[in-house]
Design an enzyme around this catalytic site. Structure first.
Site, mmCIF file in Angstrom:
data_model
loop_
_atom_site.group_PDB
_atom_site.id
_atom_site.type_symbol
_atom_site.label_atom_id
_atom_site.label_comp_id
_atom_site.label_asym_id
_atom_site.label_seq_id
_atom_site.Cartn_x
_atom_site.Cartn_y
_atom_site.Cartn_z
ATOM 1 N N TYR A 29 96.910 -3.382 -68.643
ATOM 2 C CA TYR A 29 95.960 -5.153 -68.297
ATOM 3 C C TYR A 29 95.510 -5.498 -69.168
ATOM 4 O O TYR A 29 95.076 -4.557 -70.693
ATOM 5 C CB TYR A 29 95.167 -4.630 -67.141
ATOM 6 C CG TYR A 29 93.946 -3.647 -67.454
ATOM 7 C CD1 TYR A 29 93.340 -2.423 -67.913
ATOM 8 C CD2 TYR A 29 93.149 -4.764 -67.799
ATOM 9 C CE1 TYR A 29 92.663 -2.112 -68.894
ATOM 10 C CE2 TYR A 29 91.567 -4.348 -68.025
ATOM 11 C CZ TYR A 29 91.173 -2.768 -68.622
ATOM 12 O OH TYR A 29 90.128 -2.257 -69.240
ATOM 13 N N LYS A 45 95.238 -0.549 -73.660
ATOM 14 C CA LYS A 45 94.409 -1.109 -72.806
ATOM 15 C C LYS A 45 94.613 -0.489 -71.553
ATOM 16 O O LYS A 45 95.881 -1.451 -71.113
ATOM 17 C CB LYS A 45 94.719 -2.583 -72.468
ATOM 18 C CG LYS A 45 93.199 -2.681 -71.803
ATOM 19 C CD LYS A 45 92.414 -4.589 -72.757
ATOM 20 C CE LYS A 45 91.363 -5.164 -71.484
ATOM 21 N NZ LYS A 45 89.992 -4.632 -71.469
ATOM 22 N N GLU A 62 82.826 3.637 -79.106
ATOM 23 C CA GLU A 62 82.269 2.302 -78.489
ATOM 24 C C GLU A 62 81.408 2.347 -76.987
ATOM 25 O O GLU A 62 80.707 3.369 -76.589
ATOM 26 C CB GLU A 62 83.493 1.496 -78.645
ATOM 27 C CG GLU A 62 84.903 2.895 -77.207
ATOM 28 C CD GLU A 62 86.302 1.930 -77.221
ATOM 29 O OE1 GLU A 62 86.728 0.223 -76.849
ATOM 30 O OE2 GLU A 62 86.442 2.658 -76.286
ATOM 31 N N LEU A 81 89.103 0.800 -77.980
ATOM 32 C CA LEU A 81 90.009 -0.191 -78.117
ATOM 33 C C LEU A 81 89.981 -1.371 -79.024
ATOM 34 O O LEU A 81 88.554 -1.761 -79.085
ATOM 35 C CB LEU A 81 89.561 -1.346 -76.456
ATOM 36 C CG LEU A 81 90.599 -1.961 -76.266
ATOM 37 C CD1 LEU A 81 91.895 -1.856 -75.756
ATOM 38 C CD2 LEU A 81 89.981 -2.420 -74.993
HETATM 39 N N1 PLP Z 1 86.166 -1.340 -75.324
HETATM 40 C C1 PLP Z 1 86.942 -1.131 -74.137
HETATM 41 C C2 PLP Z 1 86.345 0.570 -73.143
HETATM 42 C C3 PLP Z 1 86.493 -2.437 -73.696
HETATM 43 O O1 PLP Z 1 87.370 -1.883 -71.469
HETATM 44 C C4 PLP Z 1 86.668 -3.447 -73.929
HETATM 45 C C5 PLP Z 1 86.717 -4.692 -73.027
HETATM 46 O O2 PLP Z 1 87.028 -4.531 -71.634
HETATM 47 C C6 PLP Z 1 86.590 -3.446 -75.091
HETATM 48 C C7 PLP Z 1 85.928 -2.714 -75.545
HETATM 49 C C8 PLP Z 1 86.778 -4.897 -75.382
HETATM 50 O O3 PLP Z 1 87.650 -5.799 -75.898
HETATM 51 P P1 PLP Z 1 87.902 -7.245 -75.745
HETATM 52 O O4 PLP Z 1 87.141 -7.930 -76.343
HETATM 53 O O5 PLP Z 1 89.128 -7.692 -76.484
HETATM 54 O O6 PLP Z 1 87.517 -7.879 -74.663
#
Ligand code: PLP
Length: 283
Positions: free
Chosen positions: A31, A146, A178, A202
């Site tokens: 997603y 993701k 994270e 991620l």
């Molecule tokens: N890490 C995780 C586990 C996330 O679910 C998300 C965003 O939903 C992020 C990092 C940050 O990603 P982004 O900056 O692309 O939204």
């Protein structure tokens, strides 16, 4: 309400999804969440690239091209009246019965769905910051994908919520990775530290944006693992994600962080982020 279903935009009540869909059966899908400001998507290219890259990592064939997807999500935004908000898109591996763990043959068509939600920027939290807790990162070892199976993230966020916190900052052993739904970074002596990309986090799109800001502002960024002890000794801590933007952390468990002052690195990154939004999406 209009939504994306397959390669069409339809009324939400027209959608039927078979219970043998592998997204429903196995959480087998990927997603993206893309924000829009002023009716214009922010960092659309980067999100679409990551969507395709997540699909490739699980050997899922995409039934449409990047430009077809861009067109579809732009059409859906045009159908909506929201000024600011997010689009959620997901692609599951499709309907393959009988239920079987193995990947189905390539003629099973993956299923795309997408919907738009209006949302205002949380200016109060962006000013005051959020409360967080430290939680052991119990997720699997492919956090770079993701994917829609978010049970680990959900359980961790729930632990934080039980302690009246907004977000869980995760660690494997004493290494900070994270958060349950965002990346995390700390500021120490004028430099920013964050976990390097790889299988444990991620690769955030918001991280790409704030790193570009840091470069413009001549703030050194070190992408290296750091410990929970270092985190608790940091000058400032922030989370970043599409929905949180650059979000100050005002508390980690019992440790309280002062509100960032106007010239602090977090405030500089926040105003640079806002400028980038205006550059791409207007004001
Ligand atoms: N890490 C995780 C586990 C996330 O679910 C998300 C965003 O939903 C992020 C990092 C940050 O990603 P982004 O900056 O692309 O939204």
């Amino acid at each position: 309400m209009k939504v994306i279903w397959g390669n069409e935009i339809v009324d939400r009540n027209k959608v039927t999804i078979d219970f043998e869909d592998r997204g429903y059966q196995f959480g087998d899908g990927v997603y993206e969440v893309i924000s829009f400001y002023n009716r214009t998507y922010f960092c659309m290219e980067e999100h679409i690239d990551r969507f395709f890259s997540s699909a490739k990592k699980i050997e899922m064939r995409m039934p449409l091209s990047k430009s077809e997807l861009k067109e579809l999500i732009t059409d859906l935004l045009n159908e909506s009246e929201a000024t600011d908000g997010y689009i959620y898109i997901q692609m599951t591996r499709g309907n393959a019965s009988p239920r079987d763990h193995s990947y189905p043959s390539q003629d099973v068509v993956p299923l795309l769905t997408g919907s738009i939600a209006a949302a205002e920027r949380d200016t109060d939290k962006l000013k005051k910051g959020i409360k967080t807790t430290l939680e052991e990162d119990i997720r699997w070892l492919r956090c770079d994908i993701k994917m829609i199976s978010l049970l680990g993230n959900i359980m961790l966020k729930h632990e934080a919520h039980k302690k009246n916190a907004d977000e869980a900052i995760l660690h494997r052993g004493n290494i900070v990775t994270e958060c349950s739904s965002s990346n995390v970074a700390m500021v120490k002596d004028g430099a920013i530290y964050t976990h390097p990309d790889g299988n444990l986090i991620l690769p955030g799109i918001t991280k790409i944006v704030w790193k570009a800001c840091a470069e413009q502002l001549n703030i050194p960024v070190y992408e290296r693992p750091f410990t929970t002890e270092e985190l608790l000794e940091a000058d400032e801590v922030f989370c970043s994600s599409t929905t949180k933007e650059v979000m100050p952390v005002n508390q980690i468990d019992d440790k309280v962080f002062e509100l960032p002052e106007s010239g602090s690195l977090i405030r500089l990154l926040q105003s640079c982020y806002e400028k980038k939004v205006v550059e791409q999406c207007g004001d």
